[in-house]
Design a protein around this motif. Sequence first.
Motif, mmCIF file in Angstrom:
data_model
loop_
_atom_site.group_PDB
_atom_site.id
_atom_site.type_symbol
_atom_site.label_atom_id
_atom_site.label_comp_id
_atom_site.label_asym_id
_atom_site.label_seq_id
_atom_site.Cartn_x
_atom_site.Cartn_y
_atom_site.Cartn_z
ATOM 1 N N ASN A 103 2.365 -0.382 1.835
ATOM 2 C CA ASN A 103 1.278 0.376 1.183
ATOM 3 C C ASN A 103 -0.094 0.020 1.762
ATOM 4 O OD1 ASN A 103 0.637 -2.092 0.074
ATOM 5 N ND2 ASN A 103 0.719 -1.425 -2.058
ATOM 6 N N GLY A 104 -0.143 -1.019 2.592
ATOM 7 C CA GLY A 104 -1.399 -1.381 3.250
ATOM 8 C C GLY A 104 -2.311 -2.275 2.442
ATOM 9 N N ALA A 105 -1.967 -2.568 1.191
ATOM 10 C CA ALA A 105 -2.822 -3.417 0.353
ATOM 11 C C ALA A 105 -2.785 -4.859 0.853
ATOM 12 C CB ALA A 105 -2.368 -3.353 -1.094
ATOM 13 N N LEU A 106 -3.945 -5.501 0.873
ATOM 14 C CA LEU A 106 -4.059 -6.884 1.334
ATOM 15 C C LEU A 106 -4.420 -7.811 0.177
ATOM 16 C CD1 LEU A 106 -6.124 -6.338 4.613
ATOM 17 C CD2 LEU A 106 -3.646 -6.630 4.406
ATOM 18 N N GLU A 420 -7.399 1.558 2.956
ATOM 19 C CA GLU A 420 -8.003 2.834 3.346
ATOM 20 C C GLU A 420 -7.095 3.983 2.897
ATOM 21 O OE1 GLU A 420 -10.936 3.499 4.685
ATOM 22 O OE2 GLU A 420 -11.419 1.361 4.598
ATOM 23 N N GLY A 421 -7.712 5.022 2.381
ATOM 24 C CA GLY A 421 -6.937 6.149 1.881
ATOM 25 C C GLY A 421 -6.723 6.100 0.391
ATOM 26 N N GLY A 422 -7.005 4.901 -0.199
ATOM 27 C CA GLY A 422 -6.876 4.769 -1.647
ATOM 28 C C GLY A 422 -5.440 4.638 -2.110
ATOM 29 N N LEU A 423 -5.274 4.501 -3.418
ATOM 30 C CA LEU A 423 -3.955 4.281 -4.008
ATOM 31 C C LEU A 423 -3.924 4.970 -5.372
ATOM 32 C CD1 LEU A 423 -1.616 2.592 -2.800
ATOM 33 C CD2 LEU A 423 -2.304 0.730 -4.312
ATOM 34 N N THR A 424 -2.858 5.695 -5.634
ATOM 35 C CA THR A 424 -2.689 6.338 -6.936
ATOM 36 C C THR A 424 -1.622 5.582 -7.718
ATOM 37 O OG1 THR A 424 -3.313 8.511 -6.096
ATOM 38 C CG2 THR A 424 -2.076 8.454 -8.150
ATOM 39 N N VAL A 425 -2.012 5.086 -8.888
ATOM 40 C CA VAL A 425 -1.105 4.311 -9.728
ATOM 41 C C VAL A 425 -1.046 4.967 -11.100
ATOM 42 C CG1 VAL A 425 -0.559 2.033 -10.662
ATOM 43 C CG2 VAL A 425 -1.819 2.220 -8.505
#
Length: 539
Positions: A103-106, A420-425
């Motif tokens: 998901n790219g989250a760090l 980048e691109g954000g995340l929908t939860v």
Amino acid sequence: MLGSLSLLYQNLDFKTTIFLLVTTFILVHALPYLIDPHGIRRFPGPLIAKFSDIWLGVVCKNGHRSEIVHEMHKKYGPFVRLAPNHVSIAEPDALQIVYAHGNGALKSNFYDAFVSIRRGIFNTRDRNEHARKRKIVSHIFSQKSVIEFEPQVRLYVGMLLKQWDRLYDMALKNMSGTEGDGWKGEGGRLWLDCLPWVNYLAFDIVGDLAFGAPFGMITAARDLAVVPVNQETVMENYGTKAEVEVREIPAVKILNGRGEYSMSMGVLPPSWRPLARRLPWYKKGLRDVETLAGIAIMAVAKRLATPTDRVDLLSKLQEGRDHEGKVMTKEEVTAEALTLLIAGSDTTSNSTCAIIYYLARTPRAQRKLQKELDEQLGAEDELVATDQQVKRLPYLDACINEGLRLHSTSALGLPRVVPEGGLTVLDQYFPPGTVLSVPSYSIHRDPKIWGEDFEEYRPERWFERDQADIQKTFNPFSFGPRACVGRNLAFLELQIIIASILRRFEFVLQDPDQKLETREGFLRKPLGCMVGIKRRDTL
């Protein structure tokens, strides 16, 4: 800019200076809220938390973050704003999104507060560097490798049982330890605080596995470790037998202080941290960080000065290769050994203590577990259970998992930065840079998953509830690519420890309503657990 402001304040009268300072402070905190760069003003939470990191900093320093955040979720709902840029999401479905592979989250800058010798696999935030370290470290904890460590685990569990046997025999004569020993004989039982003992056990196991030799805590019945007076001297003489001046320290106590310091420091903005380190409480915590690093430095130096062909975590760290075929530097090996010391000792001891507490508080579950142990292991003479034996004990696994659910040693929501691109939860969009977390403490108490009796210790729920729901919610070792690499070893240790101890002894509490008092640094740790021990008649 800051220098100009400082000069300006020096040339103003006292009242004007105070007014400007207060105004500046308000603007610094109010403007981000009004501008709302991350679009999270819509989420509820404590008033101060919307404007400042101070609220979360105070909560962490007071040692009950998970419980307080849980209360906030009960008050405000599944989304709670913990800080100007941090939203906690107490929904099981969020776990698979926030911590998912790819998901790219760090990791957030929270983890910078945990760096001491150098960055290791736990506190590395760079994705490529983490992938490199994980390639080297993860194979060490494969199921196949973990089995190689079984003899060391069983050795120290056996030593603990023999110590308790010795004290129990003395207790039957109504003897008691001297002041400070913490045990007494009364009513045909040995009464002791089991927390220090499981600390000794966990430290001796990880000392042997990570450094090639135990700390000797079980034998000494004392919290002790050796560190160098001058760490730099040791680092300069790695691999030699140079004489080093050392001192003894209470390692468990130092570890607790380090955890509380790093947790509290990590939730503060990076710009605040240099100032916070000058405050007395934080200064003491920083000394604990440095002292704990000394344990790893000393132990690794001693091991490297005496070559051996034994198989343990340190030997596997030295042999590991990254994708380019490169080995870790000595400094890297020491940093990873320190991570193994912290993760391998505190988590095991905390969990063991909590599971013993819950079994002592729940006689029905204790008897049911002992029935399984007697039926499966009763005819076998081994004092300590083996890996092959514990594999066939489903109720044992349920008892362990139920203890890890109620007392998740890592109970807080580990922070991740939206990529980048954000995340929908759960239909809520979060823009890049927002910090999100999913608190294990809260999702482990979700009545939709665990039932209305979620606060009760009831291992049977692991056979009754929907397994798909349980698997997506149960989170004792985190989730995704940054999950605990040592979970196979941790669970094997718990299986052998709990099976061996409960097969030999039965436990009661002094007070059936006795609570397990805890304090949370990075990990949620019991403060003690006084139990009455009786050797079982079946043995």
